[in-house]
Design a protein around this motif. Sequence first.
Motif, PDB file in Angstrom:
ATOM      1  N   GLU A  13       0.864  -1.191   0.000  1.00 61.15           N
ATOM      2  CA  GLU A  13       0.000   0.000   0.000  1.00 61.15           C
ATOM      3  C   GLU A  13       0.895   1.234   0.000  1.00 61.15           C
ATOM      4  OE1 GLU A  13      -3.619   1.811  -0.212  1.00 61.15           O
ATOM      5  OE2 GLU A  13      -3.368  -0.354  -0.026  1.00 61.15           O
ATOM      6  N   PRO A  14       0.744   2.118  -0.980  1.00 63.63           N
ATOM      7  CA  PRO A  14       1.585   3.320  -0.983  1.00 63.63           C
ATOM      8  C   PRO A  14       1.210   4.249   0.168  1.00 63.63           C
ATOM      9  CG  PRO A  14      -0.003   3.406  -2.779  1.00 63.63           C
ATOM     10  CD  PRO A  14      -0.164   2.069  -2.111  1.00 63.63           C
ATOM     11  N   PRO A  15       2.182   5.003   0.656  1.00 59.95           N
ATOM     12  CA  PRO A  15       1.872   5.953   1.722  1.00 59.95           C
ATOM     13  C   PRO A  15       0.947   7.054   1.192  1.00 59.95           C
ATOM     14  CG  PRO A  15       4.150   6.226   1.007  1.00 59.95           C
ATOM     15  CD  PRO A  15       3.588   5.036   0.283  1.00 59.95           C
ATOM     16  N   GLY A  16       0.167   7.582   2.084  1.00 59.79           N
ATOM     17  CA  GLY A  16      -0.722   8.673   1.703  1.00 59.79           C
ATOM     18  C   GLY A  16       0.048   9.968   1.510  1.00 59.79           C
ATOM     19  N   PRO A  17      -0.569  10.944   0.899  1.00 62.16           N
ATOM     20  CA  PRO A  17       0.124  12.207   0.619  1.00 62.16           C
ATOM     21  C   PRO A  17       0.574  12.947   1.876  1.00 62.16           C
ATOM     22  CG  PRO A  17      -2.212  12.364   0.069  1.00 62.16           C
ATOM     23  CD  PRO A  17      -1.944  10.937   0.430  1.00 62.16           C
ATOM     24  N   ASP A  18      -0.055  12.674   3.000  1.00 65.03           N
ATOM     25  CA  ASP A  18       0.309  13.364   4.239  1.00 65.03           C
ATOM     26  C   ASP A  18       1.069  12.467   5.217  1.00 65.03           C
ATOM     27  OD1 ASP A  18      -0.951  15.731   3.389  1.00 65.03           O
ATOM     28  OD2 ASP A  18      -2.887  15.022   4.132  1.00 65.03           O
ATOM     29  N   ASP A  19       1.482  11.272   4.776  1.00 61.47           N
ATOM     30  CA  ASP A  19       2.175  10.352   5.670  1.00 61.47           C
ATOM     31  C   ASP A  19       3.620  10.764   5.946  1.00 61.47           C
ATOM     32  OD1 ASP A  19      -0.081   8.832   5.961  1.00 61.47           O
ATOM     33  OD2 ASP A  19       0.549   7.266   4.562  1.00 61.47           O
ATOM     34  N   THR A  26      14.939   9.062   9.858  1.00 59.68           N
ATOM     35  CA  THR A  26      15.821   7.957   9.492  1.00 59.68           C
ATOM     36  C   THR A  26      15.052   6.900   8.721  1.00 59.68           C
ATOM     37  OG1 THR A  26      17.170   8.357  11.443  1.00 59.68           O
ATOM     38  CG2 THR A  26      17.371   6.202  10.397  1.00 59.68           C
ATOM     39  N   TYR A  27      13.859   6.570   9.153  1.00 55.17           N
ATOM     40  CA  TYR A  27      13.015   5.588   8.480  1.00 55.17           C
ATOM     41  C   TYR A  27      11.788   6.286   7.907  1.00 55.17           C
ATOM     42  CZ  TYR A  27      15.996   2.364  11.009  1.00 55.17           C
ATOM     43  OH  TYR A  27      17.070   1.694  11.498  1.00 55.17           O
ATOM     44  N   CYS A  28      12.001   7.014   6.836  1.00 56.83           N
ATOM     45  CA  CYS A  28      10.907   7.743   6.185  1.00 56.83           C
ATOM     46  C   CYS A  28       9.922   6.763   5.565  1.00 56.83           C
ATOM     47  CB  CYS A  28      11.470   8.663   5.106  1.00 56.83           C
ATOM     48  SG  CYS A  28      10.198   9.566   4.187  1.00 56.83           S
ATOM     49  N   VAL A  29       8.647   7.070   5.645  1.00 52.49           N
ATOM     50  CA  VAL A  29       7.630   6.197   5.063  1.00 52.49           C
ATOM     51  C   VAL A  29       7.846   6.016   3.562  1.00 52.49           C
ATOM     52  CG1 VAL A  29       5.873   6.628   6.829  1.00 52.49           C
ATOM     53  CG2 VAL A  29       5.955   8.067   4.806  1.00 52.49           C
ATOM     54  N   ASP A  30       8.371   7.024   2.901  1.00 53.49           N
ATOM     55  CA  ASP A  30       8.635   6.909   1.467  1.00 53.49           C
ATOM     56  C   ASP A  30       9.768   5.907   1.205  1.00 53.49           C
ATOM     57  OD1 ASP A  30       6.634   8.713   0.746  1.00 53.49           O
ATOM     58  OD2 ASP A  30       7.980  10.433   0.906  1.00 53.49           O
ATOM     59  N   GLN A  34       9.462   2.289  -0.684  1.00 48.61           N
ATOM     60  CA  GLN A  34      10.324   1.905  -1.803  1.00 48.61           C
ATOM     61  C   GLN A  34      10.957   0.538  -1.556  1.00 48.61           C
ATOM     62  OE1 GLN A  34      10.586   3.537  -4.833  1.00 48.61           O
ATOM     63  NE2 GLN A  34      11.512   1.587  -5.340  1.00 48.61           N
ATOM     64  N   GLU A  35      11.389   0.282  -0.334  1.00 48.75           N
ATOM     65  CA  GLU A  35      11.949  -1.024   0.009  1.00 48.75           C
ATOM     66  C   GLU A  35      10.895  -2.124  -0.156  1.00 48.75           C
ATOM     67  OE1 GLU A  35      13.656  -0.879   3.914  1.00 48.75           O
ATOM     68  OE2 GLU A  35      15.118   0.635   3.343  1.00 48.75           O
ATOM     69  N   ALA A  36       9.686  -1.850   0.287  1.00 49.01           N
ATOM     70  CA  ALA A  36       8.604  -2.825   0.159  1.00 49.01           C
ATOM     71  C   ALA A  36       8.263  -3.059  -1.312  1.00 49.01           C
ATOM     72  CB  ALA A  36       7.372  -2.364   0.929  1.00 49.01           C
ATOM     73  N   LEU A  37       8.323  -2.010  -2.113  1.00 54.20           N
ATOM     74  CA  LEU A  37       8.042  -2.126  -3.544  1.00 54.20           C
ATOM     75  C   LEU A  37       9.127  -2.950  -4.232  1.00 54.20           C
ATOM     76  CD1 LEU A  37       5.925  -1.203  -5.568  1.00 54.20           C
ATOM     77  CD2 LEU A  37       7.279   0.867  -5.929  1.00 54.20           C
ATOM     78  N   ASP A  38      10.379  -2.737  -3.876  1.00 54.01           N
ATOM     79  CA  ASP A  38      11.473  -3.531  -4.440  1.00 54.01           C
ATOM     80  C   ASP A  38      11.303  -5.007  -4.089  1.00 54.01           C
ATOM     81  OD1 ASP A  38      12.586  -1.183  -5.454  1.00 54.01           O
ATOM     82  OD2 ASP A  38      14.091  -1.020  -3.870  1.00 54.01           O
ATOM     83  N   LYS A  39      10.937  -5.283  -2.837  1.00 48.24           N
ATOM     84  CA  LYS A  39      10.715  -6.669  -2.391  1.00 48.24           C
ATOM     85  C   LYS A  39       9.540  -7.278  -3.152  1.00 48.24           C
ATOM     86  CE  LYS A  39       9.715  -9.493   1.625  1.00 48.24           C
ATOM     87  NZ  LYS A  39       8.918  -9.571   2.802  1.00 48.24           N
TER      88      LYS A  39
END
Length: 55
Positions: A13-19, A26-30, A34-39
């Motif tokens: 699920e992509p992050p929302g525009p305000d996430d 350090t661990y940005c939702v974006d 991206q890591e989840a999308l690569d996996k």
Amino acid sequence: MQMTDDPKPQPPEPPGPDDCCHSGCTYCVDDLYQEALDKYRAELAAWQARHPGQA
């Protein structure tokens, strides 16, 4: 092997525009997305190799 034994991976699920707070976390939702999308893409490629001709 039946499809129920090896279900097709689902995209994250992509992050929302305000996430993202845009404060350089350090661990940005974006970045996590991206890591989840690569996996997901790697898992999907492996699934497609196991199930040629499946959509």
